[in-house]
Design a protein around this motif. Sequence first.
Motif, PDB file in Angstrom:
ATOM      1  N   GLU A 113      12.914   8.210   2.673  1.00  0.00           N
ATOM      2  CA  GLU A 113      12.917   8.713   1.299  1.00  0.00           C
ATOM      3  C   GLU A 113      11.705   9.592   0.992  1.00  0.00           C
ATOM      4  OE1 GLU A 113      15.182   4.854   1.346  1.00  0.00           O
ATOM      5  OE2 GLU A 113      13.166   5.434   1.976  1.00  0.00           O
ATOM      6  N   ALA A 141       7.812   0.770   3.460  1.00  0.00           N
ATOM      7  CA  ALA A 141       7.090   1.084   2.228  1.00  0.00           C
ATOM      8  C   ALA A 141       5.792   0.308   2.112  1.00  0.00           C
ATOM      9  CB  ALA A 141       7.981   0.807   1.018  1.00  0.00           C
ATOM     10  N   VAL A 166      13.069   7.875  -5.853  1.00  0.00           N
ATOM     11  CA  VAL A 166      11.789   7.155  -5.802  1.00  0.00           C
ATOM     12  C   VAL A 166      10.792   7.684  -6.827  1.00  0.00           C
ATOM     13  CG1 VAL A 166      12.130   6.711  -3.340  1.00  0.00           C
ATOM     14  CG2 VAL A 166      10.648   8.612  -4.054  1.00  0.00           C
ATOM     15  N   ALA A 190      10.341   3.251  -2.021  1.00  0.00           N
ATOM     16  CA  ALA A 190      11.049   3.730  -0.829  1.00  0.00           C
ATOM     17  C   ALA A 190      11.308   2.583   0.147  1.00  0.00           C
ATOM     18  CB  ALA A 190      10.226   4.826  -0.153  1.00  0.00           C
TER      19      ALA A 190
END
Length: 334
Positions: A113, A141, A166, A190
């Motif tokens: 992401e 993340a 995000v 993310a």
Amino acid sequence: MEQSLISIIIPVYNGEKYLRPCIDSILHQTYQHWELLLIDDGSKDTSGAICDEYASDPRISVVHKENGGQASARNQGVAMAKGEYISFVDCDDWIEADMYESMLQTMQEQQAEIIICGYIEEYMSRQKKVRADGEMMVYDATEAVKLVLQGKVGSYLWSMLFRREVVQDQMPDLNPYEDHATIFKWISHAHRVVVLHQAFYHYRQLESSSLHTYNTRNGNHFFMAIKERYHYIEERNLIPGWESENRILYLRGCIKLTKDLARMPDYDAQLKAIIEEVRDELRNFLPISRKEIGTKYYIRLKLLMMDVNTFVHILRMSSLFSNGGRRKSKGLLH
């Protein structure tokens, strides 16, 4: 590669000298499925007129607004964005022609992401490549947030490409540290983050830049940014089991800030007031041990708690005997 729309947001304020090369570097991208949002934040030079020159391209939208700061311009751009991906460029910088094609392709291949690239610091007579060895790392993340907090991954919006979902939290008005107070939040939304050590972004080094200017506002905004980081993570239990590390990073950040403020060339009563505010915040964390933060930070903390004037005097005197008698000219983050 999927032809997904990228929304590119450029906040513009008095950027007439470099704005055309910046926009032209977008127009010359090898990846052409993008929209460009030029947010003229109350410029007093010809920047607004330059933006309007480019508005004949149907992919380019121009907004003229009252001056509200870089964060407000970026937030407005995000609100307008139609793309599946979002990117930010500063109006005095420029990008490599294959930046978006390369970053988007890598992002999609890695099912990430967020992607973070390297960059080139552009000085008047030289260049310096930063994180440009070609290496690629993929993190979840939580690990990526830790790396940002530890300063191992930079908090620079312009070096990143985000999936739209995000980008949830608005940026606070903490110029030039709104990135510092925001990026870790977006990363936490993310699942996968790619760090790609290829230098696609040209970061122009201007002495007038807010990151190169020591002043009361910068000191206060940096304090607010690191305070926001600590309390956001603590209150939401964002990284379970990392409470001690988060505390240490915050304490060291506060103590380093007081050192940087004390050594500013134009130290005055306003800077002293910020140091006193930081000292009062540190008192909420007492007792703080030498083992917890390290000897250097512990000594500075003890001096700070005893007397601000003495602390400032010692820090200013000690700076005269370091680095060959030259003060460091880097920003607060360095």
